[in-house]
Design a protein around this motif. Structure first.
Motif, PDB file in Angstrom:
ATOM      1  N   GLY A  68       0.800  -1.223   0.000  1.00 30.97           N
ATOM      2  CA  GLY A  68       0.000   0.000   0.000  1.00 30.97           C
ATOM      3  C   GLY A  68       0.832   1.272   0.000  1.00 30.97           C
ATOM      4  O   GLY A  68       0.286   2.358  -0.064  1.00 30.97           O
ATOM      5  N   SER A  69       2.159   1.165   0.067  1.00 35.32           N
ATOM      6  CA  SER A  69       3.011   2.355   0.008  1.00 35.32           C
ATOM      7  C   SER A  69       2.905   2.965  -1.383  1.00 35.32           C
ATOM      8  O   SER A  69       2.826   2.244  -2.367  1.00 35.32           O
ATOM      9  CB  SER A  69       4.468   1.979   0.287  1.00 35.32           C
ATOM     10  OG  SER A  69       4.597   1.453   1.573  1.00 35.32           O
ATOM     11  N   LYS A  70       2.888   4.293  -1.444  1.00 33.50           N
ATOM     12  CA  LYS A  70       2.765   4.941  -2.756  1.00 33.50           C
ATOM     13  C   LYS A  70       3.400   6.320  -2.734  1.00 33.50           C
ATOM     14  O   LYS A  70       3.493   6.956  -1.688  1.00 33.50           O
ATOM     15  CB  LYS A  70       1.308   5.051  -3.173  1.00 33.50           C
ATOM     16  CG  LYS A  70       0.520   6.021  -2.331  1.00 33.50           C
ATOM     17  CD  LYS A  70      -0.863   6.287  -2.861  1.00 33.50           C
ATOM     18  CE  LYS A  70      -1.524   7.340  -1.984  1.00 33.50           C
ATOM     19  NZ  LYS A  70      -2.641   7.982  -2.545  1.00 33.50           N
ATOM     20  N   VAL A  71       3.815   6.761  -3.903  1.00 34.79           N
ATOM     21  CA  VAL A  71       4.326   8.103  -4.110  1.00 34.79           C
ATOM     22  C   VAL A  71       3.647   8.624  -5.368  1.00 34.79           C
ATOM     23  O   VAL A  71       3.606   7.936  -6.380  1.00 34.79           O
ATOM     24  CB  VAL A  71       5.866   8.085  -4.287  1.00 34.79           C
ATOM     25  CG1 VAL A  71       6.383   9.477  -4.564  1.00 34.79           C
ATOM     26  CG2 VAL A  71       6.537   7.501  -3.052  1.00 34.79           C
ATOM     27  N   ALA A  72       3.094   9.830  -5.301  1.00 32.66           N
ATOM     28  CA  ALA A  72       2.354  10.362  -6.449  1.00 32.66           C
ATOM     29  C   ALA A  72       2.587  11.856  -6.583  1.00 32.66           C
ATOM     30  O   ALA A  72       2.886  12.542  -5.617  1.00 32.66           O
ATOM     31  CB  ALA A  72       0.863  10.077  -6.284  1.00 32.66           C
ATOM     32  N   ASN A  73       2.435  12.341  -7.818  1.00 27.58           N
ATOM     33  CA  ASN A  73       2.403  13.784  -8.012  1.00 27.58           C
ATOM     34  C   ASN A  73       0.933  14.179  -8.148  1.00 27.58           C
ATOM     35  O   ASN A  73       0.055  13.451  -7.717  1.00 27.58           O
ATOM     36  CB  ASN A  73       3.268  14.226  -9.203  1.00 27.58           C
ATOM     37  CG  ASN A  73       2.754  13.738 -10.537  1.00 27.58           C
ATOM     38  OD1 ASN A  73       1.645  13.215 -10.652  1.00 27.58           O
ATOM     39  ND2 ASN A  73       3.564  13.888 -11.565  1.00 27.58           N
ATOM     40  N   VAL A  74       0.663  15.291  -8.764  1.00 32.13           N
ATOM     41  CA  VAL A  74      -0.707  15.774  -8.832  1.00 32.13           C
ATOM     42  C   VAL A  74      -1.639  14.794  -9.556  1.00 32.13           C
ATOM     43  O   VAL A  74      -2.787  14.629  -9.188  1.00 32.13           O
ATOM     44  CB  VAL A  74      -0.740  17.152  -9.537  1.00 32.13           C
ATOM     45  CG1 VAL A  74      -2.158  17.668  -9.663  1.00 32.13           C
ATOM     46  CG2 VAL A  74       0.099  18.149  -8.760  1.00 32.13           C
ATOM     47  N   THR A  75      -1.139  14.088 -10.561  1.00 27.26           N
ATOM     48  CA  THR A  75      -2.031  13.284 -11.394  1.00 27.26           C
ATOM     49  C   THR A  75      -1.763  11.786 -11.398  1.00 27.26           C
ATOM     50  O   THR A  75      -2.632  11.023 -11.773  1.00 27.26           O
ATOM     51  CB  THR A  75      -1.958  13.761 -12.863  1.00 27.26           C
ATOM     52  OG1 THR A  75      -0.604  13.671 -13.305  1.00 27.26           O
ATOM     53  CG2 THR A  75      -2.442  15.186 -12.993  1.00 27.26           C
TER      54      THR A  75
ATOM     55  N   LYS B 173      10.546   5.936   7.730  1.00 29.87           N
ATOM     56  CA  LYS B 173      10.500   5.858   6.271  1.00 29.87           C
ATOM     57  C   LYS B 173       9.229   6.518   5.754  1.00 29.87           C
ATOM     58  O   LYS B 173       8.224   6.589   6.444  1.00 29.87           O
ATOM     59  CB  LYS B 173      10.547   4.398   5.821  1.00 29.87           C
ATOM     60  CG  LYS B 173      11.835   3.727   6.260  1.00 29.87           C
ATOM     61  CD  LYS B 173      11.998   2.378   5.677  1.00 29.87           C
ATOM     62  CE  LYS B 173      13.343   1.814   6.122  1.00 29.87           C
ATOM     63  NZ  LYS B 173      13.664   0.589   5.463  1.00 29.87           N
ATOM     64  N   VAL B 174       9.303   6.964   4.492  1.00 31.89           N
ATOM     65  CA  VAL B 174       8.135   7.530   3.823  1.00 31.89           C
ATOM     66  C   VAL B 174       7.228   6.377   3.405  1.00 31.89           C
ATOM     67  O   VAL B 174       7.667   5.469   2.703  1.00 31.89           O
ATOM     68  CB  VAL B 174       8.548   8.340   2.573  1.00 31.89           C
ATOM     69  CG1 VAL B 174       7.330   8.819   1.807  1.00 31.89           C
ATOM     70  CG2 VAL B 174       9.449   9.496   2.963  1.00 31.89           C
ATOM     71  N   MET B 175       5.974   6.419   3.840  1.00 33.73           N
ATOM     72  CA  MET B 175       5.018   5.393   3.415  1.00 33.73           C
ATOM     73  C   MET B 175       4.171   5.913   2.254  1.00 33.73           C
ATOM     74  O   MET B 175       3.931   5.213   1.294  1.00 33.73           O
ATOM     75  CB  MET B 175       4.120   4.980   4.564  1.00 33.73           C
ATOM     76  CG  MET B 175       3.130   3.914   4.169  1.00 33.73           C
ATOM     77  SD  MET B 175       2.808   2.843   5.545  1.00 33.73           S
ATOM     78  CE  MET B 175       1.795   1.624   4.761  1.00 33.73           C
ATOM     79  N   HIS B 176       3.708   7.139   2.368  1.00 37.56           N
ATOM     80  CA  HIS B 176       2.924   7.777   1.304  1.00 37.56           C
ATOM     81  C   HIS B 176       3.449   9.192   1.103  1.00 37.56           C
ATOM     82  O   HIS B 176       3.821   9.858   2.062  1.00 37.56           O
ATOM     83  CB  HIS B 176       1.439   7.876   1.670  1.00 37.56           C
ATOM     84  CG  HIS B 176       0.793   6.565   1.931  1.00 37.56           C
ATOM     85  ND1 HIS B 176       0.183   6.267   3.119  1.00 37.56           N
ATOM     86  CD2 HIS B 176       0.670   5.473   1.159  1.00 37.56           C
ATOM     87  CE1 HIS B 176      -0.296   5.035   3.078  1.00 37.56           C
ATOM     88  NE2 HIS B 176      -0.015   4.536   1.897  1.00 37.56           N
ATOM     89  N   ALA B 177       3.446   9.635  -0.133  1.00 38.50           N
ATOM     90  CA  ALA B 177       3.782  11.022  -0.456  1.00 38.50           C
ATOM     91  C   ALA B 177       2.883  11.435  -1.611  1.00 38.50           C
ATOM     92  O   ALA B 177       2.680  10.677  -2.546  1.00 38.50           O
ATOM     93  CB  ALA B 177       5.250  11.164  -0.854  1.00 38.50           C
ATOM     94  N   GLN B 178       2.324  12.628  -1.513  1.00 34.96           N
ATOM     95  CA  GLN B 178       1.387  13.101  -2.524  1.00 34.96           C
ATOM     96  C   GLN B 178       1.605  14.590  -2.734  1.00 34.96           C
ATOM     97  O   GLN B 178       1.536  15.362  -1.776  1.00 34.96           O
ATOM     98  CB  GLN B 178      -0.048  12.847  -2.052  1.00 34.96           C
ATOM     99  CG  GLN B 178      -1.125  13.495  -2.894  1.00 34.96           C
ATOM    100  CD  GLN B 178      -1.288  12.828  -4.242  1.00 34.96           C
ATOM    101  OE1 GLN B 178      -1.417  11.624  -4.299  1.00 34.96           O
ATOM    102  NE2 GLN B 178      -1.293  13.594  -5.293  1.00 34.96           N
ATOM    103  N   GLU B 179       1.872  14.990  -3.972  1.00 31.14           N
ATOM    104  CA  GLU B 179       1.958  16.420  -4.274  1.00 31.14           C
ATOM    105  C   GLU B 179       0.553  16.941  -4.516  1.00 31.14           C
ATOM    106  O   GLU B 179      -0.281  16.263  -5.123  1.00 31.14           O
ATOM    107  CB  GLU B 179       2.809  16.671  -5.524  1.00 31.14           C
ATOM    108  CG  GLU B 179       2.941  18.155  -5.817  1.00 31.14           C
ATOM    109  CD  GLU B 179       3.678  18.460  -7.095  1.00 31.14           C
ATOM    110  OE1 GLU B 179       3.850  19.647  -7.397  1.00 31.14           O
ATOM    111  OE2 GLU B 179       4.079  17.518  -7.804  1.00 31.14           O
TER     112      GLU B 179
END
Length: 188
Positions: A88-95, A160-166
């Motif tokens: 379920g870890s994720k990294v995303a930008n705006v889209t 640690k980073v689990m989720h990151a969202q711009e």
């Protein structure tokens, strides 16, 4: 079977013992674990704020992680160690979802940022925050603000980073609410 009091637990144990010893032991173990889990959750919910020294230590550790993400050069293997590998870890930008390297590129495109808001979980094993970067305006124009929502977890003794969202602008990133466990809180 959900047990809510010790009296009910005693009655349930009596009924289970009449059913047979092997099945009874398994059910009793499940009931005890359930009661312990519910009690731990109730204590955590009642005391959502960590002590000041705990909060400072956790905040300092996560600030160190953010400095590493903003460091000018880092091999991909070292960068990968800063991110959780939990399901379920994720990294995303705006889209869309992006790579760890792309997130790092976006974070280092301007000056170092700072926390707009930051909350440590009641279990002291998770934290959430909104990281804000203000880019100076071109030729005296207004500054551009970029915000990133982060979820952090303590994994293997390291944060640690689990989720990151711009987020597309400074008004879109939701302020994190106090929470107990990362699993029960909404994430970025």
């Amino acid at each position: 079977m959900k047990i809510t009091s010790m009296t009910a637990a005693g009655a349930a144990v009596s009924l289970l013992l009449a059913a047979g010893p092997a099945a009874s032991q398994a059910q009793i173990g499940i009931m005890i674990a359930q009661m312990q889990s519910e009690r731990a959750n109730a204590n955590c919910e009642a005391n959502r704020r960590p002590g000041e020294s705990q909060r400072i230590n956790i905040t300092n550790a996560i600030n160190g992680l953010m400095r590493k993400l903003h460091a000018p050069a880092m091999p991909p293997t070292d960068l990968a160690k800063l991110f959780s590998k939990a399901k379920g870890s994720k990294v995303a930008n705006v889209t869309q979802l992006i790579s760890h390297t792309d997130l790092r590129t976006e974070l280092t495109a301007g000056p170092p940022g700072q926390w707009k808001s930051f909350v440590v979980g009641g279990d002291h094993r998770a934290a959430r925050g909104v990281w804000r970067i203000a880019l100076p305006g071109v030729e005296g124009g207004p500054e551009t603000v970029r915000e990133f929502g982060f979820d952090f977890v303590l994994e293997g003794g390291a944060w640690k980073v689990m989720h990151a969202q711009e987020y597309p602008g400074p008004l879109y990133a939701p302020e994190p609410d106090p929470f107990c466990h990362a699993a029960t809180a909404s994430s970025y």
